[in-house]
Design a protein around this motif. Structure first.
Motif, PDB file in Angstrom:
ATOM      1  N   PHE A 172      -1.012   9.787  22.240  1.00 27.58           N
ATOM      2  CA  PHE A 172      -1.855   8.863  22.988  1.00 27.58           C
ATOM      3  C   PHE A 172      -1.776   7.458  22.399  1.00 27.58           C
ATOM      4  CE2 PHE A 172      -5.844   7.104  24.608  1.00 27.58           C
ATOM      5  CZ  PHE A 172      -5.755   7.489  25.932  1.00 27.58           C
ATOM      6  N   GLN A 173      -1.743   7.349  21.072  1.00 23.62           N
ATOM      7  CA  GLN A 173      -1.632   6.036  20.438  1.00 23.62           C
ATOM      8  C   GLN A 173      -0.291   5.383  20.763  1.00 23.62           C
ATOM      9  OE1 GLN A 173      -2.454   7.025  16.362  1.00 23.62           O
ATOM     10  NE2 GLN A 173      -4.633   6.552  16.572  1.00 23.62           N
ATOM     11  N   THR A 195      -0.417   3.974  24.301  1.00 28.20           N
ATOM     12  CA  THR A 195      -1.171   2.729  24.458  1.00 28.20           C
ATOM     13  C   THR A 195      -0.358   1.520  24.015  1.00 28.20           C
ATOM     14  OG1 THR A 195      -2.253   2.966  22.313  1.00 28.20           O
ATOM     15  CG2 THR A 195      -3.415   3.847  24.233  1.00 28.20           C
TER      16      THR A 195
END
Length: 62
Positions: A32-33, A36
């Motif tokens: 997820f990081q 982003t």
């Protein structure tokens, strides 16, 4: 297409989407990081690829 089928598909999508954070939360957080950090164009491409593969899958199943 019945409304029941649409709700069933949505529920199945939620089950599948929830498997990675349930089973491997650290890996999900790292993924997820990284997501982003992608540009808008890269995220749109991921979305386009997901839609295309989903439509192809639907066509093959019908």
């Amino acid at each position: 297409m019945s409304l029941d089928l649409l709700w069933t598909a949505l529920a199945l999508m939620l089950v599948i989407e929830g498997l990675l954070p349930l089973l491997q939360p650290a890996r999900w957080r790292a993924l997820f990081q990284r997501m982003t950090a992608l540009s808008d164009g890269q995220i749109r491409f991921v979305g386009l690829a997901s839609v295309a593969f989903g439509l192809i899958g639907l066509l093959l199943l019908r």
